[in-house]
Motif scaffolding. Sequence first.
Motif, PDB file in Angstrom:
ATOM      1  N   GLU A 115      17.997  59.049  -2.215  1.00  0.00           N
ATOM      2  CA  GLU A 115      19.408  59.366  -2.030  1.00  0.00           C
ATOM      3  C   GLU A 115      20.249  58.822  -3.188  1.00  0.00           C
ATOM      4  N   MET A 116      19.923  57.628  -3.662  1.00  0.00           N
ATOM      5  CA  MET A 116      20.675  57.066  -4.791  1.00  0.00           C
ATOM      6  C   MET A 116      20.467  57.884  -6.057  1.00  0.00           C
ATOM      7  N   ILE A 117      19.230  58.292  -6.318  1.00  0.00           N
ATOM      8  CA  ILE A 117      18.952  59.114  -7.499  1.00  0.00           C
ATOM      9  C   ILE A 117      19.714  60.433  -7.404  1.00  0.00           C
ATOM     10  N   THR A 118      19.661  61.070  -6.246  1.00  0.00           N
ATOM     11  CA  THR A 118      20.364  62.333  -6.042  1.00  0.00           C
ATOM     12  C   THR A 118      21.871  62.147  -6.212  1.00  0.00           C
ATOM     13  N   TRP A 119      22.416  61.067  -5.648  1.00  0.00           N
ATOM     14  CA  TRP A 119      23.854  60.793  -5.753  1.00  0.00           C
ATOM     15  C   TRP A 119      24.256  60.631  -7.216  1.00  0.00           C
ATOM     16  N   ILE A 120      23.507  59.827  -7.975  1.00  0.00           N
ATOM     17  CA  ILE A 120      23.829  59.591  -9.384  1.00  0.00           C
ATOM     18  C   ILE A 120      23.820  60.899 -10.155  1.00  0.00           C
ATOM     19  N   ILE A 121      22.783  61.696  -9.978  1.00  0.00           N
ATOM     20  CA  ILE A 121      22.680  62.943 -10.739  1.00  0.00           C
ATOM     21  C   ILE A 121      23.768  63.925 -10.324  1.00  0.00           C
ATOM     22  N   GLN A 122      24.067  64.026  -9.042  1.00  0.00           N
ATOM     23  CA  GLN A 122      25.124  64.932  -8.603  1.00  0.00           C
ATOM     24  C   GLN A 122      26.490  64.499  -9.128  1.00  0.00           C
ATOM     25  N   VAL A 123      26.736  63.203  -9.170  1.00  0.00           N
ATOM     26  CA  VAL A 123      27.996  62.710  -9.732  1.00  0.00           C
ATOM     27  C   VAL A 123      28.074  63.033 -11.219  1.00  0.00           C
ATOM     28  N   GLN A 124      26.979  62.851 -11.936  1.00  0.00           N
ATOM     29  CA  GLN A 124      26.959  63.189 -13.361  1.00  0.00           C
ATOM     30  C   GLN A 124      27.273  64.656 -13.582  1.00  0.00           C
ATOM     31  N   VAL A 125      26.682  65.534 -12.774  1.00  0.00           N
ATOM     32  CA  VAL A 125      26.930  66.974 -12.879  1.00  0.00           C
ATOM     33  C   VAL A 125      28.410  67.264 -12.603  1.00  0.00           C
ATOM     34  N   MET A 126      28.952  66.613 -11.577  1.00  0.00           N
ATOM     35  CA  MET A 126      30.349  66.812 -11.206  1.00  0.00           C
ATOM     36  C   MET A 126      31.287  66.346 -12.330  1.00  0.00           C
ATOM     37  N   LEU A 127      31.003  65.182 -12.926  1.00  0.00           N
ATOM     38  CA  LEU A 127      31.846  64.655 -14.002  1.00  0.00           C
ATOM     39  C   LEU A 127      31.778  65.537 -15.243  1.00  0.00           C
ATOM     40  N   LEU A 128      30.582  65.971 -15.593  1.00  0.00           N
ATOM     41  CA  LEU A 128      30.458  66.869 -16.745  1.00  0.00           C
ATOM     42  C   LEU A 128      31.206  68.170 -16.480  1.00  0.00           C
TER      43      LEU A 128
ATOM     44  N   LEU B 192      24.490  58.833 -19.305  1.00  0.00           N
ATOM     45  CA  LEU B 192      23.924  59.779 -18.347  1.00  0.00           C
ATOM     46  C   LEU B 192      22.427  59.525 -18.236  1.00  0.00           C
ATOM     47  N   TRP B 193      21.932  59.558 -17.022  1.00  0.00           N
ATOM     48  CA  TRP B 193      20.537  59.230 -16.754  1.00  0.00           C
ATOM     49  C   TRP B 193      19.790  60.458 -16.256  1.00  0.00           C
ATOM     50  N   THR B 194      18.537  60.589 -16.662  1.00  0.00           N
ATOM     51  CA  THR B 194      17.689  61.673 -16.173  1.00  0.00           C
ATOM     52  C   THR B 194      16.915  61.190 -14.952  1.00  0.00           C
ATOM     53  N   TYR B 195      16.371  62.141 -14.235  1.00  0.00           N
ATOM     54  CA  TYR B 195      15.532  61.811 -13.084  1.00  0.00           C
ATOM     55  C   TYR B 195      14.375  60.901 -13.511  1.00  0.00           C
ATOM     56  N   GLY B 196      13.740  61.233 -14.632  1.00  0.00           N
ATOM     57  CA  GLY B 196      12.616  60.434 -15.120  1.00  0.00           C
ATOM     58  C   GLY B 196      13.005  58.992 -15.387  1.00  0.00           C
ATOM     59  N   GLN B 197      14.195  58.783 -15.932  1.00  0.00           N
ATOM     60  CA  GLN B 197      14.659  57.419 -16.189  1.00  0.00           C
ATOM     61  C   GLN B 197      14.979  56.696 -14.887  1.00  0.00           C
ATOM     62  N   LEU B 198      15.631  57.385 -13.966  1.00  0.00           N
ATOM     63  CA  LEU B 198      16.049  56.755 -12.715  1.00  0.00           C
ATOM     64  C   LEU B 198      14.874  56.427 -11.795  1.00  0.00           C
ATOM     65  N   GLU B 199      13.867  57.294 -11.773  1.00  0.00           N
ATOM     66  CA  GLU B 199      12.748  57.051 -10.865  1.00  0.00           C
ATOM     67  C   GLU B 199      11.899  55.847 -11.292  1.00  0.00           C
ATOM     68  N   GLN B 200      12.053  55.414 -12.545  1.00  0.00           N
ATOM     69  CA  GLN B 200      11.300  54.265 -13.045  1.00  0.00           C
ATOM     70  C   GLN B 200      11.940  52.932 -12.654  1.00  0.00           C
ATOM     71  N   LEU B 201      13.167  52.975 -12.160  1.00  0.00           N
ATOM     72  CA  LEU B 201      13.902  51.759 -11.845  1.00  0.00           C
ATOM     73  C   LEU B 201      13.569  51.233 -10.456  1.00  0.00           C
ATOM     74  N   GLY B 202      13.698  49.939 -10.293  1.00  0.00           N
ATOM     75  CA  GLY B 202      13.602  49.336  -8.974  1.00  0.00           C
ATOM     76  C   GLY B 202      14.876  49.635  -8.195  1.00  0.00           C
TER      77      GLY B 202
END
Length: 151
Positions: free
Chosen positions: A64-77, A23-33
């Motif tokens: 949009e990708m960051i939001t999608w990843i986090i929303q999917v993580q919330v949904m899976l949890l 699971l990734w946090t916003y802080g981790q995801l925003e650092q990625l290319g």
Amino acid sequence: RSFCPTAMPPPASFTFEEAELTLWTYGQLEQLGKAQLKQRAMNLRDSVGADRLPPMQNGMRTEEMITWIIQVQVMLLGATGAEYLPKDFGLPREFGMVEQPYFGHSGQAPTAAGAPAEAGGDVDPELVSAHAEARRGAEAAKQRNRGQGIW
């Protein structure tokens, strides 16, 4: 049903149907290319199954990708009984919001990923699940109709 978010931070990983998912946090995801971010999203999609998740749109912006990843993580949890919100992963409340008027109306546009949002950023997990299911159904219908050659 009342919604009471957990006070504990989300785990760094969890097991979903015998697959260990990070699971990734916003802080981790925003650092990625963009390429790394897209790879994380595709890995998540492939681990769970594209047919079980909201569609990933071609040409998604970084937000949009960051939001999608986090929303999917919330949904899976949520599917495992753990209730978390996007803000528990550090997603800012108005992240991904379009700032200009939407179709000539004043006020804010819907979130970039198209998920229902309430004031304060709290979203009922049942609504998120219902919304995701409706979007999957609409996307499936769109795909079926494209192949019909009706025009």
